[in-house]
Write a protein that holds these residues in place. Structure first.
Motif, PDB file in Angstrom:
ATOM      1  N   SER A   1      51.690  33.234  48.628  1.00  0.00           N
ATOM      2  CA  SER A   1      51.308  34.471  47.950  1.00  0.00           C
ATOM      3  C   SER A   1      50.941  34.152  46.506  1.00  0.00           C
ATOM      4  N   LEU A   2      49.717  34.464  46.132  1.00  0.00           N
ATOM      5  CA  LEU A   2      49.231  34.257  44.774  1.00  0.00           C
ATOM      6  C   LEU A   2      48.907  35.625  44.194  1.00  0.00           C
ATOM      7  N   ASN A   3      49.218  35.827  42.908  1.00  0.00           N
ATOM      8  CA  ASN A   3      49.122  37.164  42.351  1.00  0.00           C
ATOM      9  C   ASN A   3      48.497  37.186  40.967  1.00  0.00           C
ATOM     10  N   CYS A   4      47.898  38.325  40.653  1.00  0.00           N
ATOM     11  CA  CYS A   4      47.391  38.592  39.308  1.00  0.00           C
ATOM     12  C   CYS A   4      47.687  40.036  38.951  1.00  0.00           C
ATOM     13  N   THR A   5      47.957  40.270  37.687  1.00  0.00           N
ATOM     14  CA  THR A   5      48.070  41.631  37.180  1.00  0.00           C
ATOM     15  C   THR A   5      46.982  41.847  36.139  1.00  0.00           C
ATOM     16  N   TYR A   6      46.627  43.088  35.907  1.00  0.00           N
ATOM     17  CA  TYR A   6      45.576  43.375  34.947  1.00  0.00           C
ATOM     18  C   TYR A   6      45.901  44.660  34.205  1.00  0.00           C
ATOM     19  N   SER A   7      45.239  44.839  33.074  1.00  0.00           N
ATOM     20  CA  SER A   7      45.562  45.986  32.225  1.00  0.00           C
ATOM     21  C   SER A   7      44.460  47.056  32.225  1.00  0.00           C
ATOM     22  N   ASN A   8      43.243  46.690  32.615  1.00  0.00           N
ATOM     23  CA  ASN A   8      42.108  47.610  32.524  1.00  0.00           C
ATOM     24  C   ASN A   8      41.936  48.387  33.828  1.00  0.00           C
ATOM     25  N   SER A   9      42.241  49.678  33.785  1.00  0.00           N
ATOM     26  CA  SER A   9      42.166  50.490  35.001  1.00  0.00           C
ATOM     27  C   SER A   9      40.728  50.686  35.487  1.00  0.00           C
ATOM     28  N   ALA A  10      39.746  50.292  34.691  1.00  0.00           N
ATOM     29  CA  ALA A  10      38.344  50.445  35.092  1.00  0.00           C
ATOM     30  C   ALA A  10      37.890  49.359  36.073  1.00  0.00           C
ATOM     31  N   PHE A  11      38.669  48.292  36.226  1.00  0.00           N
ATOM     32  CA  PHE A  11      38.264  47.210  37.131  1.00  0.00           C
ATOM     33  C   PHE A  11      38.130  47.743  38.558  1.00  0.00           C
ATOM     34  N   GLN A  12      36.995  47.411  39.192  1.00  0.00           N
ATOM     35  CA  GLN A  12      36.723  47.898  40.542  1.00  0.00           C
ATOM     36  C   GLN A  12      36.403  46.762  41.514  1.00  0.00           C
ATOM     37  N   TYR A  13      35.933  45.628  40.980  1.00  0.00           N
ATOM     38  CA  TYR A  13      35.518  44.509  41.820  1.00  0.00           C
ATOM     39  C   TYR A  13      36.489  43.367  41.585  1.00  0.00           C
ATOM     40  N   PHE A  14      37.022  42.827  42.670  1.00  0.00           N
ATOM     41  CA  PHE A  14      38.090  41.825  42.577  1.00  0.00           C
ATOM     42  C   PHE A  14      37.721  40.605  43.419  1.00  0.00           C
ATOM     43  N   MET A  15      37.926  39.438  42.840  1.00  0.00           N
ATOM     44  CA  MET A  15      37.524  38.202  43.503  1.00  0.00           C
ATOM     45  C   MET A  15      38.605  37.148  43.382  1.00  0.00           C
ATOM     46  N   TRP A  16      38.604  36.243  44.323  1.00  0.00           N
ATOM     47  CA  TRP A  16      39.418  35.041  44.251  1.00  0.00           C
ATOM     48  C   TRP A  16      38.492  33.837  44.390  1.00  0.00           C
TER      49      TRP A  16
ATOM     50  N   THR B   1      44.001  36.599  53.175  1.00  0.00           N
ATOM     51  CA  THR B   1      43.993  38.045  53.018  1.00  0.00           C
ATOM     52  C   THR B   1      44.048  38.374  51.533  1.00  0.00           C
ATOM     53  N   ALA B   2      43.103  39.188  51.092  1.00  0.00           N
ATOM     54  CA  ALA B   2      43.102  39.664  49.707  1.00  0.00           C
ATOM     55  C   ALA B   2      43.574  41.108  49.721  1.00  0.00           C
ATOM     56  N   GLN B   3      44.462  41.407  48.779  1.00  0.00           N
ATOM     57  CA  GLN B   3      45.041  42.750  48.711  1.00  0.00           C
ATOM     58  C   GLN B   3      44.914  43.278  47.290  1.00  0.00           C
ATOM     59  N   VAL B   4      44.515  44.531  47.164  1.00  0.00           N
ATOM     60  CA  VAL B   4      44.364  45.160  45.851  1.00  0.00           C
ATOM     61  C   VAL B   4      45.216  46.417  45.819  1.00  0.00           C
ATOM     62  N   ASP B   5      46.038  46.548  44.812  1.00  0.00           N
ATOM     63  CA  ASP B   5      46.835  47.753  44.572  1.00  0.00           C
ATOM     64  C   ASP B   5      46.463  48.274  43.195  1.00  0.00           C
ATOM     65  N   LYS B   6      45.515  49.182  43.158  1.00  0.00           N
ATOM     66  CA  LYS B   6      45.017  49.656  41.867  1.00  0.00           C
ATOM     67  C   LYS B   6      46.057  50.500  41.141  1.00  0.00           C
ATOM     68  N   SER B   7      46.936  51.171  41.873  1.00  0.00           N
ATOM     69  CA  SER B   7      47.942  52.005  41.207  1.00  0.00           C
ATOM     70  C   SER B   7      48.908  51.139  40.405  1.00  0.00           C
ATOM     71  N   SER B   8      49.162  49.944  40.876  1.00  0.00           N
ATOM     72  CA  SER B   8      50.058  49.013  40.167  1.00  0.00           C
ATOM     73  C   SER B   8      49.295  47.998  39.333  1.00  0.00           C
ATOM     74  N   LYS B   9      47.966  48.019  39.406  1.00  0.00           N
ATOM     75  CA  LYS B   9      47.114  47.038  38.712  1.00  0.00           C
ATOM     76  C   LYS B   9      47.538  45.614  39.100  1.00  0.00           C
ATOM     77  N   TYR B  10      47.506  45.365  40.385  1.00  0.00           N
ATOM     78  CA  TYR B  10      48.070  44.137  40.936  1.00  0.00           C
ATOM     79  C   TYR B  10      47.211  43.706  42.117  1.00  0.00           C
ATOM     80  N   ILE B  11      46.805  42.425  42.126  1.00  0.00           N
ATOM     81  CA  ILE B  11      46.076  41.914  43.274  1.00  0.00           C
ATOM     82  C   ILE B  11      46.767  40.662  43.799  1.00  0.00           C
TER      83      ILE B  11
END
Lengths: 113, 112
Positions: free
Chosen positions: A20-35, A62-72
């Motif tokens: 499991s590899l993870n990233c967090t982010y601060s900008n709620s405008a992010f819509q496109y997510f890549m690895w 498997t890539a997973q995005v949780d925008k409510s937590s700003k966590y991918i």
């Protein structure tokens, strides 16, 4: 505060483990997510691309995005020694400007046979 | 096959010399980028260009220069003003950030 935070590791796992590899982010405008996956002394290559929230599966990845937590997350099942590489997350807001892709610093993964 | 080509793979520079790293793409991408990668520091943007004859400084442009005379080409010159040039340099191109970037295979520059 950085736009994108990623634990640099290093992470070592035995062959066959789930990673499991993870990233967090601060900008709620992010819509496109890549690895991206980067082998030693090579350029990064796009591994997974996701728009908005939800899951995307491609083989063992498997890539997973949780925008409510700003966590991918990126999950690797049945990890193989060939998965040993640095994994970088990247994300972008909807604006199609040239310089709107923000990268994490990368997590170095080693899969031990 | 479409792609992005960086040359040379390895480059050695003497103190006080300028060197130029080549980057060519045949993907018809409008935007091109140069990044520097040091261990533990991730990717740091040096310069980027959205169209021919136009380019913008990134976060660490000091000691570097670029040109964009053709859509396909975006060479980077590491000048003698760059005090710590030893690093791995990556070129990338894209249609725009939302599409992701395509990277070249990199050039490792070493000062000797």
């Amino acid at each position: 505060q950085k736009e994108v935070e990623q634990d640099p590791g290093p992470l070592s796992v035995p062959e066959g483990a789930i990673v499991s590899l993870n990233c967090t982010y601060s900008n709620s405008a992010f819509q496109y997510f890549m690895w991206y996956r980067q082998y030693s002394r090579k350029g990064p290559e796009l591994l997974m691309y996701t728009y908005s929230s939800g899951n995307k599966e491609d083989g063992r990845f498997t890539a997973q995005v949780d925008k409510s937590s700003k966590y991918i997350s990126l999950f690797i099942r049945d990890s193989q020694p060939s998965d040993s590489a640095t994994y970088l997350c990247a994300m972008s807001p909807p604006q199609t400007g040239a310089n709107n892709l923000f990268f994490g610093t990368g997590t170095r993964l080693t899969v031990i046979p | 096959d479409g792609g992005i080509t960086q040359s040379p793979k390895y480059l050695f520079r003497k103190e006080g010399q300028n060197v130029t790293l080549s980057c060519e793409q045949n993907l018809n991408h409008d935007a091109m980028y140069w990044y520097r990668q040091d261990p533990g520091q991730g990717l740091r943007l040096i310069y980027y260009s959205q169209i021919v004859n136009d380019f913008q400084k990134g976060d660490i442009a000091e000691g570097y220069s670029v040109s964009r005379e053709k859509k396909e080409s975006f060479p980077l010159t590491v000048t003698s003003a760059q005090k710590n040039p030893t690093a791995f340099y990556l070129c990338a191109s894209s249609f725009g950030a939302t599409y992701g970037y395509t990277f070249g295979s990199g050039t490792r520059l070493t000062v000797v």
